[in-house]
Structure formats: C-alpha cells, structure tokens
Scaffold this motif. Structure first.
Motif, PDB file in Angstrom:
ATOM      1  N   HIS A 127       1.158  -1.520  -0.043  1.00  0.00           N
ATOM      2  CA  HIS A 127      -0.143   0.085   0.139  1.00  0.00           C
ATOM      3  C   HIS A 127       0.927   1.329  -0.256  1.00  0.00           C
ATOM      4  O   HIS A 127      -0.066   2.572  -0.404  1.00  0.00           O
ATOM      5  CB  HIS A 127      -0.904  -0.063   0.816  1.00  0.00           C
ATOM      6  CG  HIS A 127       0.090  -0.293   2.702  1.00  0.00           C
ATOM      7  ND1 HIS A 127      -0.102  -1.133   3.175  1.00  0.00           N
ATOM      8  CD2 HIS A 127       0.262   0.653   3.315  1.00  0.00           C
ATOM      9  CE1 HIS A 127       0.288  -0.448   4.321  1.00  0.00           C
ATOM     10  NE2 HIS A 127       0.646   0.226   4.714  1.00  0.00           N
ATOM     11  N   LEU A 128       1.471   0.981   0.242  1.00  0.00           N
ATOM     12  CA  LEU A 128       3.413   1.852   0.349  1.00  0.00           C
ATOM     13  C   LEU A 128       4.075   1.770  -1.135  1.00  0.00           C
ATOM     14  O   LEU A 128       5.647   1.961  -0.334  1.00  0.00           O
ATOM     15  CB  LEU A 128       3.749   2.494   1.168  1.00  0.00           C
ATOM     16  CG  LEU A 128       3.059   2.897   2.314  1.00  0.00           C
ATOM     17  CD1 LEU A 128       3.265   2.985   3.215  1.00  0.00           C
ATOM     18  CD2 LEU A 128       1.907   4.395   1.836  1.00  0.00           C
ATOM     19  N   PRO A 129       3.724   1.983  -1.914  1.00  0.00           N
ATOM     20  CA  PRO A 129       5.276   1.164  -3.524  1.00  0.00           C
ATOM     21  C   PRO A 129       6.008   2.392  -3.549  1.00  0.00           C
ATOM     22  O   PRO A 129       7.332   1.415  -4.141  1.00  0.00           O
ATOM     23  CB  PRO A 129       4.133   1.119  -4.540  1.00  0.00           C
ATOM     24  CG  PRO A 129       2.822   2.666  -4.511  1.00  0.00           C
ATOM     25  CD  PRO A 129       2.624   1.586  -2.765  1.00  0.00           C
ATOM     26  N   ARG A 130       5.998   3.516  -2.752  1.00  0.00           N
ATOM     27  CA  ARG A 130       7.310   4.394  -3.279  1.00  0.00           C
ATOM     28  C   ARG A 130       8.196   3.736  -2.115  1.00  0.00           C
ATOM     29  O   ARG A 130       8.670   4.443  -1.260  1.00  0.00           O
ATOM     30  CB  ARG A 130       6.744   5.391  -4.030  1.00  0.00           C
ATOM     31  CG  ARG A 130       5.974   5.425  -5.129  1.00  0.00           C
ATOM     32  CD  ARG A 130       6.373   6.383  -5.789  1.00  0.00           C
ATOM     33  NE  ARG A 130       5.064   6.071  -7.091  1.00  0.00           N
ATOM     34  CZ  ARG A 130       4.034   6.691  -7.656  1.00  0.00           C
ATOM     35  NH1 ARG A 130       3.327   6.207  -6.619  1.00  0.00           N
ATOM     36  NH2 ARG A 130       3.871   6.456  -8.562  1.00  0.00           N
TER      37      ARG A 130
END
Length: 646
Positions: A127-130
């Motif tokens: 949910h926090l790909p970066r």
C-alpha cells in the motif's frame, strides 16, 4: 531445461584445452539453475498474491472466481500468547510485529520473504509502493497504523490483508500469512461476536485445499486444548497439509519434556513436528538480536540430552528452510492445474464482459459515438425483422394479402346503388335539362359516392401496418442487448422511433386516400366507350323523359357503375400496398431514427451522459470483472514465462 544448459548437454565438446565441458560445471550450473527456478516459483506466487490484493481478489465471499483460492499459501494459526509472532520474527530475524495485550493481529498479514545477496535489509508495503523501510520499528508502527486505517480504533478485525515484503540475506524465499490469534473471550472495546469472527476468518483461509497450515502450539499447555490443533484437525483431519510448531519448550515444568510431541507420538501429522525456542520477554526488553537468539536456540537443542537427537530438525532456521522447500514443491505440482483454471476463468470472464457490454465513454464525442453505435445496432435488428432475417416482417404481407382483400370484399355497395339512390343522383345530376343519351353526370356522382367507401379499408391497412411496425420496434429494442444497459436511452429510442412511425403513418394515409381520390377525380373513359348503346340494347331514344328513369334502365345504370367500381377496387387492391410500403416500410428502413440523430448532434456531453444512465450495479460488476480479467491475463503471462523457463 534452460536454453544454455540444453546447449551444453547437446555439445559435450567445447573449444577449451581439454576439449570437454567438466561434469562438475554442469552439476553446479544445474544446481544453481534449479535453485533459481524454485525461487522463481515462490516469486511467481508472491506476484500473483499481490495482484489479487491490489485488484480486490483476496478470497472474500464473492460470486466472482478468485485466483487467491487456487494459489498455494502457508497460513500461520495459533491462539493468543502461543508465540506465533515470535516464531515469525525468528524466521525473519527481525523485530517487526506489533506487540501488546489482547488481539494484536487484526488483519491477515501476507509476509513475503525475499533472499538477496547484496544490498541493505529493507521492507516494503504494497500500500506504500514508493516507500522503503530500513527501520523495522517503523515497520511495526506502519502495520498497526494500516490496521487502524481499515478497522478503525475499535479493535475489530478485517479480512483485507496487509502485504509486507522483506528483503534480506538472512531469510529464505518464503511467503506466510499471519492470521489473527484465536481467542476464547472478547476484550474491552470488542463485540461478543469477535471470537466467532476470528474463527471464521482463520477457517476461510485454512479450509481451502491449497492452504498449508502452520499450527503453532505452546509446549507449556496441554496439546489437547491447543486452539491451533483443534481448528486444524477440523479442516485437515488426516494432517496431510499441517505442520506442527511447538513453542515455549524452554518454559515447560521441570522434569517434563516435549519429546513425545516432537516425535509424533502424542499427535501424529504427516510432517515432523518442529520445536522452536523464542526469545523471552527479558531478551526482548534487553534488545537481544535475532542472530544471537538463533545461536542460543541451536545450542539449546544440541546441548539438552532430551532433544540432542532431534537437534538437526529443530529451530526457526530449520523451520524456514523446510517451509520454503515444501512450498516450492507444492507450487510446482499445482502449476498445471493453475494454468487450466486460469484459461477457463479468462474465457468465462470474457464471455461475461461481452454480455455486460462496453463501459461508458468519458468525453462527449465518445458518448455520442457510443449512442450512435447502439442505435445502429437497434436499427439493424429492426431491418432484419422486415427483411425476413428475423421473424415479424411477414405480418406486413399478410395485411396486403389477406386483410385488405377481405375488407374490400366485405364492402356493401347496395346503399349507394339502390334504385332510389340511383334515381335520385341521376335526376339531380340532370338538373332542369334531362340527359340526351347517357347520364354522364349521374354516373360520375354514383361512382364518386361509391368509391368513398374504399377509403375506410385503405386507412385500416395503413393503421395495421403501423401497428406491426411499432411491435417490431418494441421487439427490436428488447433484442438490442446494449439498450438493456441504459434505461433512459431505451426510452428515448422507443419514443423517437414511434414518433417517426406516427409521421410516416400520416403521410401513408394521405397517399392512400389520394389514390382513392384520384380514381374518383378522373374516370377511365375506355371503360364507358366499350359499353353498348341503349339503342343496340333495344332502347328507344324517342321514349319520354320519364321512361328513361324506369327501373330496368336504372338497374342497368347501377350495374354499369358496380362493374366500374369493381374494376377500380381491383386496381387499388395492388396500388394501396405499394403506397403503404413506399411511405411506411421503406421509410422506416431508411430513416427511422434520422431526426433523433439530428437532435443528438445538438446535445452537450452532460445531456448525452443522462442517456447513458447505466445501472450502477452493472457498472460496478463490469469494473470488477475487468479487474479480474486483467489479473488472470497477467497471471497467465507470468506462469507461461516460468513454464517456458522450466
């Protein structure tokens, strides 16, 4: 076999001093490649599971097929305070899971471990790909925060998983699903149903035949009361897919041991039991690192006489390697079934997507084009009905071939050609000066008054064809699949088509009545020229004027008029259908929605959007199916690549 390995096997001699490829190199290459291949298998499942969650396909109750259910999964099951979290942290070698009293794990945590040879240990959330986490205390906090985002701070549970990937040289390639701990009672702030909800959530994972169960039980409690063993036994009574993990062996009462359990005598499973020794709370408080904890765990099993003969298959390191190897073999065996399932599901989803129709365009031009295409589809179906490709057009011919002739045959000319009416019209037509040879004006008036009666059947034919065309419009609308999606457009098309047919009926009726009027306005002269004269029939022109109106004479006039009317009826019997076809059927085929198309061109995007008012349920279903189709196609591509590599 890898293409390079295949090349070397086919070419044993090579341009080297020895002119041969060392067997040792082949063995090393084969072993390395096999390791990479098996690692690829787990990566494959990791990718598919991530995609399942991203696209909302994570095994929740749904009428749609879920790929998640078909993927091999290791689910970690245990009661609260069974040491389940400590087992996972030991396998990973990091402190990263939330701790506390009560139910801490309130969402499934899909933990994907990736062994890397280089680089710094780090973690990533789906949910926090970066964002990359190198501080595992921050990982712990993010798990807690993300749980609260989904469930709120009400301590309730959710079936939506959290995805956490950890990259480290100290882990094996492995994927585990950490499930909420089973409990007997609810804590403050939780509903009484929480106990059953957790059980149902755990059961929804482990009852699937592709799920490998990691049942964690504490050694310092009676195994017969173990929550993990009880629920595992219900879904896997033969123990064919259950691994037993025994924790807290070091906390057992003095003089007791867990040898009977670890050797499978107390409760037998198909796979050997694995004992682990987790860090104590004091170790956690002292921040004892996992490397040291693993070393102490090995020493514990090696140095204690009770467990020394089992030491080579005890501990969290062995557990991780065993699960990784088993997961690889299960995935490998499931690939053919996965390919078959995915191919079938893609076909089913494509069929369903075609049935639901295309999604609504965003821009005004796209919406206009979409409406025009739908209307053209309707128009084509309507034409097919008229042209005999679909049923219905034959009813128009039945009107011409049956209804019209029958109606004309039923016409009664007795009233118009009765003796009194013939006498009256001829006398009135003569005026003050009687006719000399034939009552020409009388004939005209008799014929006109008789032909008027044909107008009623002519109008009836127009109305009958109009009714048939409207029925065909309704039927065509029902058969136009695209119109079922958009109720407002369906109503507008129906209204526009019926308005066009109404205009065509008016024009057709005018043309049909004109045909009758034409016959009345100009009589066929040749018909009367061919009639024999009165003298030739025995008439006497010297008879008085009153003799010319005797019954025999009047009957003859009536018979001549009737004969002429029958001739006209025969002509109209063929010309009225031609007029009706030209004005109604032909025009309906050519321009049924022309005016509607013109009006559409003047509408703005917002107005066009109102016509495409699809049922939100259908819109949502199309989106869901589209996402799943995307998922299955990606899965098919990924699996094909792995199989090709194999």
């Amino acid at each position: 076999m890898h293409p390079l390995l295949r090349f070397f096997c086919k070419h044993p001699t090579h341009k080297s001093p020895s002119h041969s490829l060392p067997l040792q190199f082949l063995l090393i290459f084969s072993s390395t490649f096999l390791s990479l291949y098996l690692s690829t298998l787990i990566d494959l499942v990791n990718k598919l599971q991530k995609a399942c969650t991203a696209l909302g396909d994570f095994g929740d109750e749904s009428s749609l097929p879920t790929l998640w259910d078909a993927l091999p999964t290791i689910a970690v099951v245990g009661g609260q305070s069974s040491g389940k979290s400590s087992v996972l942290e030991s396998i990973v070698g990091k402190d990263f899971l939330p701790r506390g009293s009560g139910i801490v794990t309130r969402r499934p945590l899909v933990l994907q471990l990736h062994r890397v040879e280089e680089g710094r240990e780090h973690a990533e959330f789906a949910h926090l790909p970066r964002k990359t986490f190198t501080d595992f205390a921050a990982v712990r906090k993010e798990i807690a925060d993300e749980t609260d985002r989904e469930t709120g701070r009400t301590k309730q549970i959710s079936s939506v998983p959290i995805y956490l990937s950890i990259y480290s040289p100290n882990v094996v390639n492995l994927t585990l699903v950490d499930l909420p701990g089973l409990t007997k009672v609810a804590v403050d702030g939780q509903s009484d149903s929480i106990v059953k909800e957790i059980e149902n959530l755990v059961r929804s994972y482990i009852e699937k035949p592709n799920c490998i169960i990691l049942a964690v039980s504490p050694a310092n409690q009676d195994l017969a009361t173990s929550d993990a063993i009880q629920i595992s036994r219900e879904v896997d009574p033969k123990g064919e897919r259950t691994f037993g993990v025994l924790t807290k062996i070091d906390l057992m009462d003095q003089g007791t041991d867990a040898v009977d359990i670890l050797e499978g005598r107390s409760y037998r499973l198909n796979f050997p039991w694995i004992g682990v020794v987790n860090r104590s709370q004091a170790d956690i408080n002292k921040n004892v690192d996992m490397i040291s904890a693993r070393k102490r765990e090995r020493e514990y099993f090696t140095n204690l006489p009770e467990y020394s003969h089992l030491a080579n298959r005890m501990g969290s390191e062995h557990l991780g390697k065993l699960l990784s190897k088993h997961l690889e073999s299960v995935i490998k065996s499931r690939i053919p079934g996965l390919q078959s399932l995915i191919s079938r599901t893609i076909l089913d989803l494509e069929t369903e997507l075609n049935r639901l129709g295309r999604p609504i365009a965003v821009d005004a031009g796209g919406k206009l084009y979409m409406i025009m295409e739908i209307c053209r589809a309707f128009d084509q179906i309507f034409k097919e009905h008229l042209d005999g490709i679909r049923p219905g057009g034959e009813k128009v011919y039945a009107v011409f071939d049956n209804q019209l002739p029958a109606a004309l045959k039923r016409l009664q000319f007795d009233k118009q050609l009765s003796m009194e009416n013939v006498r009256k019209l001829i006398t009135e037509a003569d005026g003050y000066q009687p006719h000399l040879i034939a009552p020409e004006q009388g004939y005209r008036r008799l014929i006109e008054s008789t032909l008027i009666t044909i107008k009623s059947p002519a109008e009836a034919v127009v109305d009958a064809v109009h009714s048939i065309l409207k029925d065909l419009v309704r039927k065509s609308i029902k058969e136009t699949a695209e119109l079922k999606q958009y109720p407002s457009l369906k109503v507008e098309v129906m209204s526009a088509a019926c308005e066009s047919l109404d205009r065509m009926r008016i024009e057709s009726k005018r043309a049909a009545l004109q045909l009758v009027d034409m016959e009345s306005s100009y009589l066929t002269v040749d018909f009367f020229r061919k009639l024999p004269q009165d003298v030739e029939k025995g008439g006497n022109p010297t008879h008085s004027i009153f003799d010319r109106y005797n019954e025999a004479y009047l009957r003859r006039v009536g018979a001549i008029v009737l004969s002429y009317v029958h001739m006209v009826v025969g002509t109209l019997r063929h010309s009225i259908p031609k007029s009706v076809v030209y004005c109604q059927v032909r025009e309906a085929k050519r321009s049924l929605l022309d005016r509607f198309f013109t009006e559409l061109g003047a509408k703005e995007g917002k107005q066009l959007g109102k016509l495409l008012d699809e049922d939100p349920v259908i819109t949502q279903r199309r989106q869901n199916i589209g996402k799943r189709l995307e998922l299955y196609r990606a899965a098919q591509s990924e699996i094909d690549m792995v199989v090709w590599t194999k």
